[in-house]
Write an enzyme that holds these catalytic residues in place. Structure first.
Site, PDB file in Angstrom:
ATOM      1  N   ARG A  47       0.841  -1.203   0.000  1.00  0.00           N
ATOM      2  CA  ARG A  47       0.000   0.000   0.000  1.00  0.00           C
ATOM      3  C   ARG A  47       0.874   1.250   0.000  1.00  0.00           C
ATOM      4  O   ARG A  47       0.519   2.282  -0.551  1.00  0.00           O
ATOM      5  CB  ARG A  47      -0.953   0.016   1.207  1.00  0.00           C
ATOM      6  CG  ARG A  47      -1.681   1.368   1.368  1.00  0.00           C
ATOM      7  CD  ARG A  47      -2.953   1.307   2.208  1.00  0.00           C
ATOM      8  NE  ARG A  47      -2.839   0.535   3.419  1.00  0.00           N
ATOM      9  CZ  ARG A  47      -2.204   0.941   4.534  1.00  0.00           C
ATOM     10  NH1 ARG A  47      -1.619   2.119   4.578  1.00  0.00           N
ATOM     11  NH2 ARG A  47      -2.157   0.151   5.586  1.00  0.00           N
ATOM     12  N   TYR A  99     -16.088  17.337 -15.905  1.00  0.00           N
ATOM     13  CA  TYR A  99     -16.451  15.936 -15.790  1.00  0.00           C
ATOM     14  C   TYR A  99     -17.464  15.776 -14.653  1.00  0.00           C
ATOM     15  O   TYR A  99     -17.160  16.103 -13.509  1.00  0.00           O
ATOM     16  CB  TYR A  99     -15.199  15.085 -15.549  1.00  0.00           C
ATOM     17  CG  TYR A  99     -15.546  13.664 -15.240  1.00  0.00           C
ATOM     18  CD1 TYR A  99     -16.140  12.863 -16.205  1.00  0.00           C
ATOM     19  CD2 TYR A  99     -15.325  13.133 -13.987  1.00  0.00           C
ATOM     20  CE1 TYR A  99     -16.510  11.567 -15.914  1.00  0.00           C
ATOM     21  CE2 TYR A  99     -15.692  11.835 -13.691  1.00  0.00           C
ATOM     22  CZ  TYR A  99     -16.278  11.060 -14.662  1.00  0.00           C
ATOM     23  OH  TYR A  99     -16.658   9.786 -14.367  1.00  0.00           O
ATOM     24  N   ASP A 170      -6.969  19.076 -14.927  1.00  0.00           N
ATOM     25  CA  ASP A 170      -7.388  17.738 -15.358  1.00  0.00           C
ATOM     26  C   ASP A 170      -7.013  17.635 -16.839  1.00  0.00           C
ATOM     27  O   ASP A 170      -7.643  18.246 -17.701  1.00  0.00           O
ATOM     28  CB  ASP A 170      -8.905  17.590 -15.151  1.00  0.00           C
ATOM     29  CG  ASP A 170      -9.422  16.201 -15.526  1.00  0.00           C
ATOM     30  OD1 ASP A 170      -8.724  15.486 -16.279  1.00  0.00           O
ATOM     31  OD2 ASP A 170     -10.537  15.843 -15.087  1.00  0.00           O
ATOM     32  N   LYS A 195      -8.458   6.406 -19.274  1.00  0.00           N
ATOM     33  CA  LYS A 195      -8.783   6.893 -20.608  1.00  0.00           C
ATOM     34  C   LYS A 195      -7.573   6.731 -21.540  1.00  0.00           C
ATOM     35  O   LYS A 195      -7.149   5.623 -21.771  1.00  0.00           O
ATOM     36  CB  LYS A 195      -9.277   8.332 -20.518  1.00  0.00           C
ATOM     37  CG  LYS A 195     -10.296   8.569 -19.376  1.00  0.00           C
ATOM     38  CD  LYS A 195     -11.619   7.856 -19.574  1.00  0.00           C
ATOM     39  CE  LYS A 195     -12.522   7.881 -18.346  1.00  0.00           C
ATOM     40  NZ  LYS A 195     -12.764   9.179 -17.737  1.00  0.00           N
TER      41      LYS A 195
HETATM   42  C1  LIG Z   1     -13.211   9.704 -16.538  1.00  0.00           C
HETATM   43  C2  LIG Z   1     -12.789  11.056 -16.123  1.00  0.00           C
HETATM   44  C3  LIG Z   1     -12.522  11.341 -14.774  1.00  0.00           C
HETATM   45  C4  LIG Z   1     -12.724  10.335 -13.673  1.00  0.00           C
HETATM   46  O1  LIG Z   1     -11.866   9.239 -13.779  1.00  0.00           O
HETATM   47  P1  LIG Z   1     -12.255   7.742 -13.307  1.00  0.00           P
HETATM   48  O2  LIG Z   1     -11.040   6.966 -13.690  1.00  0.00           O
HETATM   49  O3  LIG Z   1     -13.506   7.345 -14.011  1.00  0.00           O
HETATM   50  O4  LIG Z   1     -12.457   7.795 -11.824  1.00  0.00           O
HETATM   51  C5  LIG Z   1     -12.100  12.627 -14.468  1.00  0.00           C
HETATM   52  N1  LIG Z   1     -11.955  13.584 -15.407  1.00  0.00           N
HETATM   53  C6  LIG Z   1     -12.203  13.340 -16.709  1.00  0.00           C
HETATM   54  C7  LIG Z   1     -12.032  14.431 -17.711  1.00  0.00           C
HETATM   55  C8  LIG Z   1     -12.631  12.073 -17.107  1.00  0.00           C
HETATM   56  O5  LIG Z   1     -12.903  11.843 -18.392  1.00  0.00           O
END
Ligand SMILES: *Cc1c(COP(=O)(O)O)cnc(C)c1O
Length: 374
Positions: A47, A99, A170, A195
């Site tokens: 962890r 998001y 982000d 992603k």
């Molecule tokens: C999918 C996404 C998130 C969240 O990520 P997870 O892996 O689903 O928790 C945050 N910001 C953006 C722009 C995303 O596309």
């Protein structure tokens, strides 16, 4: 070194015992101590740290030009660690288009803990008006989800610096191949590695990269290790594996998305296309300044309402009707019904993650789905 080389080598360690060229997955949760009680390789309990996670953190930190990275079990866990590290009473400014899962996290999980204003970040005066003495962070998402709004990262950083406020970006939609927020002055970069970074829609994960190893960063690290929303060694391995081809995949996504955007813009059943690569996009000039390509994500409005948009996504055959993005396969979704009640997303909006299939097949599929006789 250049980004293609970093992507391939910075997340890999040649195994010193077997000389395996690809770093093995270390599943052990615990690591043997030396006779003096120390931990010779720095690993104690998985962890806290483990070889696969360290490799993932190394490669993502290098790709973004940061000092260090913390990997998490999801993008939402990564962003949540930043909000937890801010602590109670902090005020943050977040994008009015962002998001929705993260917006909901701020509003529900951090209710009563963190104060938030959702602001149009492309209006710098509006951002300035919402600054308060307790503002600690401006959360940037550009291009945003699902409207692909573009804001001026450097202008926001300049404003934030004057007020001793941190800026986090982000960067999930753009990836470091296209946009490097730390070079533009941001303190933190966040990714949903679910992603584009992992790139094959088969592993969930998130990462925070920091420009500096400062006191705030120590707090993020302690949230990772103590709150414990950490990725498994297998998840880290999968993500590192995906990252190796990231620069080439992003060029392909960008190339296909540009053609899809132009095609949609000329289709009589399409009311509007949101893609920063189009000259008709209000953020196009700003996007050209801070992005090297325009990415693989776009949204468009179908003439009509929810019913017409749903008919179009139901008619697609190559595109899968599904949420998420960044995989090699193309996805399309009726975004408003995904986000649920209370969404401000237009009911006739379809969000597309343009994959790496042959462009002719993608355009043929869109053409047949948009044809009125369908
Ligand atoms: C999918 C996404 C998130 C969240 O990520 P997870 O892996 O689903 O928790 C945050 N910001 C953006 C722009 C995303 O596309």
């Amino acid at each position: 070194m250049k980004i293609e080389t970093i992507a391939i080598h910075a997340g890999n360690l040649i195994d010193q015992h077997t000389k395996a060229v690809i770093q093995p997955i270390t599943l052990s949760t615990t690591f043997e101590r030396a006779h003096d009680g120390g931990y010779p390789d720095g690993y104690m309990y998985s962890r806290m740290d483990n070889p696969n996670r360290r490799s993932l953190e190394n490669v993502t930190a290098k790709l973004e030009g940061g000092a260090d990275a913390c990997a998490f079990s999801s993008g939402n866990a990564a962003a949540g660690a930043v909000f937890q590290a801010l602590g109670p009473g902090a005020h943050i400014i977040a994008p009015d288009d962002m998001y929705h899962g993260l917006r909901t996290q701020i509003l529900q999980v951090f209710k009563g803990v963190i104060e938030v204003d959702f602001v149009d970040l492309s209006d710098i005066k509006a951002v300035e008006r919402h600054l308060r003495p307790e503002t600690r962070l401006i959360w940037v998402e550009t291009p945003s989800n699902p409207l692909l709004k573009v804001c001026d990262i450097r202008a926001i950083v300049n404003l934030a610096k004057q007020h001793d406020v941190m800026v986090a970006c982000d960067n999930t939609f753009s990836t470091p191949v296209i946009q490097r927020p730390i070079n533009l002055g941001c303190d933190l970069v966040m990714h949903s590695t679910t992603k584009y970074l992992s790139g094959h829609s088969d592993v969930l994960g998130g990462v925070i990269i920091s420009a500096n190893k400062d006191q705030f960063w120590e707090k993020v690290r302690s949230v990772q290790v103590l709150a414990g929303a950490v990725p498994s060694p297998f998840d880290c391995y999968m993500t590192v594996r995906g990252i190796k081809t990231l620069p080439y995949r992003m060029r392909g996504h960008n190339e296909n998305a540009m053609q899809v955007a132009k095609f949609l813009e000329s289709d009589p059943l399409v009311e509007k296309v949101y893609y920063p690569g189009l000259t008709s996009h209000p953020g196009h000039e700003q996007a050209k300044k801070q992005m090297s390509l325009f990415g693989g994500m776009l949204s468009f409005l179908v003439k009509g309402g929810a019913e017409e948009a749903i008919r179009v996504v139901n008619s697609l055959k190559v595109f899968s009707q599904a949420t998420s993005l960044g995989g090699v396969e193309s996805l399309a979704e009726h975004r408003a019904s995904q986000e649920g009640p209370g969404t401000k997303t237009p009911q006739n909006l379809i969000r597309i993650s343009v994959g790496l299939e042959n462009i002719d097949d993608l355009l043929d599929d869109l053409r047949q789905a948009l044809s009125p006789i369908n």
